[in-house]
Design an enzyme around this catalytic site. Structure first.
Site, PDB file in Angstrom:
ATOM      1  N   GLU A 148      64.058 113.913 129.450  1.00  0.00           N
ATOM      2  CA  GLU A 148      63.382 112.674 129.813  1.00  0.00           C
ATOM      3  C   GLU A 148      62.917 111.897 128.595  1.00  0.00           C
ATOM      4  O   GLU A 148      62.827 110.669 128.629  1.00  0.00           O
ATOM      5  CB  GLU A 148      62.177 112.988 130.726  1.00  0.00           C
ATOM      6  CG  GLU A 148      61.562 111.782 131.408  1.00  0.00           C
ATOM      7  CD  GLU A 148      60.477 111.081 130.595  1.00  0.00           C
ATOM      8  OE1 GLU A 148      60.083 109.962 130.967  1.00  0.00           O
ATOM      9  OE2 GLU A 148      60.021 111.654 129.575  1.00  0.00           O
ATOM     10  N   ASP A 162      60.834 118.665 129.426  1.00  0.00           N
ATOM     11  CA  ASP A 162      60.905 118.521 127.980  1.00  0.00           C
ATOM     12  C   ASP A 162      59.702 117.799 127.409  1.00  0.00           C
ATOM     13  O   ASP A 162      58.938 117.150 128.125  1.00  0.00           O
ATOM     14  CB  ASP A 162      62.189 117.800 127.567  1.00  0.00           C
ATOM     15  CG  ASP A 162      62.301 116.400 128.157  1.00  0.00           C
ATOM     16  OD1 ASP A 162      61.925 116.225 129.332  1.00  0.00           O
ATOM     17  OD2 ASP A 162      62.767 115.474 127.450  1.00  0.00           O
TER      18      ASP A 162
END
Length: 362
Positions: free
Chosen positions: A131, A73
């Protein structure tokens, strides 16, 4: 339908391709699908899907297993996609969201996962979600809680951006709220109250006088920091505030436990109410572990330089909590992470690919 990823296209082109797949935190499904589809084409890999995380493992019966991880991400796009390439060849720079944090590292993982059918150690490749948001949502943390066997290994590498240098361990982080009490009153009769915002000057004075430590841990010097990162208080423009809250962030060396870091912070603000709102332990460098020594020797043959400490908190701490020594190593200048002008030299992506490959085949 989005075309399948070509994992043999070269790490620079692969970085460009995966950056352009939507992957802002919470929207990783498309990139997880693409990664899973691409990896399932390689029979030497056992592929496991966990939510929007993908784990691929060799099962060669080697004496040692290493875990190499990276998150899929990014933070939100700031009109900086699709990726723009400036220059040519290895002199080129890739500009755009994710080029630093951390699609260059993910591209290195994907290319090597596809290429290395018979590495000298078994490898677990981890591509995880969420994350860049609240740690409770972190995909690596989820796997550690629910399927820790997928993260079992003797050593781990997190491909976070380090400008192609080795960064051992990471500082811990503690966030607290320091409350200063007061007594409300009309501002026209301020002597009848106690101004909490004025009272916060003592908290700020202690912070200004604080001298952060530099602590050597396993040969690396970690710099600590204790800083106000927010302040709030006040009810209305004509009311003496009855409370002021100063938010303080303590970045502490991995030689301190969470409990020691909390006590140190409470001691600094003795006399005030202190509430912990967020905390994560650091990770010791672990560079004296046999596999870490071998990794360092192999990587530095390619990159040069010397290991350094990681001042920010990273997911190496999750591996450390599992008893797995871990380091940070990946392309991209971490100072540029999350910035609108995020960009990464193609040469660093290629260098990290060559360094990791050298280690994994020797």
């Amino acid at each position: 339908m989005r075309p399948a990823l070509d994992l043999s296209s070269g790490v620079v082109e692969l970085t460009r391709t995966i950056c352009d797949i939507p992957s802002v935190s919470g929207d990783e499904h498309a990139i997880a699908d693409a990664v899973e589809q691409a990896l399932r084409a390689y029979p030497h890999l056992e592929v496991v899907r966990d939510g929007d995380a993908v784990v691929a493992r060799t099962q060669l019966g080697r004496d040692e297993r290493v875990v190499i991880a990276g998150h899929l991400d990014t933070v939100p796009v700031a009109d900086n996609l699709p990726v723009r390439v400036v220059g040519e060849g290895l002199h080129a720079e890739l500009w755009g969201r994710g080029t630093v944090d951390m699609k260059g590292g993910v591209a290195v993982q994907l290319a090597l996962a596809a290429e290395l059918e018979a590495p000298t150690r078994d490898i677990t490749w981890v591509f995880y979600d969420h994350e860049e948001v609240d740690s409770a949502l972190n995909g690596l943390g989820r796997i550690a809680r629910t399927r820790p066997e997928l993260l079992a290994g003797d050593f781990a590498v997190l491909c976070e951006p380090t400008a192609a240098g080795i960064e051992g361990g990471c500082n811990g982080t503690l966030r607290v709220e320091v409350r200063v009490p007061g007594e409300a009153a009309h501002s026209a009769r301020s002597w009848m109250g106690t101004n909490a915002i004025h009272g916060a000057s003592e908290v700020l004075a202690r912070l200004a006088a604080y001298e952060p430590a530099s602590t050597e841990v396993e040969g690396l010097v970690f710099r600590e920091g204790m800083n106000a990162v927010g302040i709030r208080g006040g009810i209305a423009g004509n009311v003496i505030p009855d409370e002021c809250v100063v938010t303080v962030n303590f970045r502490f060396a991995p030689s301190r436990s969470l409990e020691e870091a909390e006590q140190h912070t409470r001691d600094l603000f003795e006399g005030f109410q202190v509430t912990v709102t967020d905390a994560a332990a650091g990770a010791r460098p672990g560079l004296d572990a046999p596999l870490a020594l071998d990794f360092t020797e192999a990587v530095l043959e390619v990159t040069g330089g010397a290991p350094a400490p990681k001042y920010g908190w990273t997911d190496v701490a999750r591996f450390s909590a599992l008893g797995v020594p871990a380091v940070n190593f990946g392309p991209g200048d971490p100072v540029l992470a999350h910035k609108d002008d995020e960009h990464c030299p193609a040469s660093q992506i290629q260098l990290c690919y060559e360094a990791l490959r050298t280690w994994l085949v020797r």
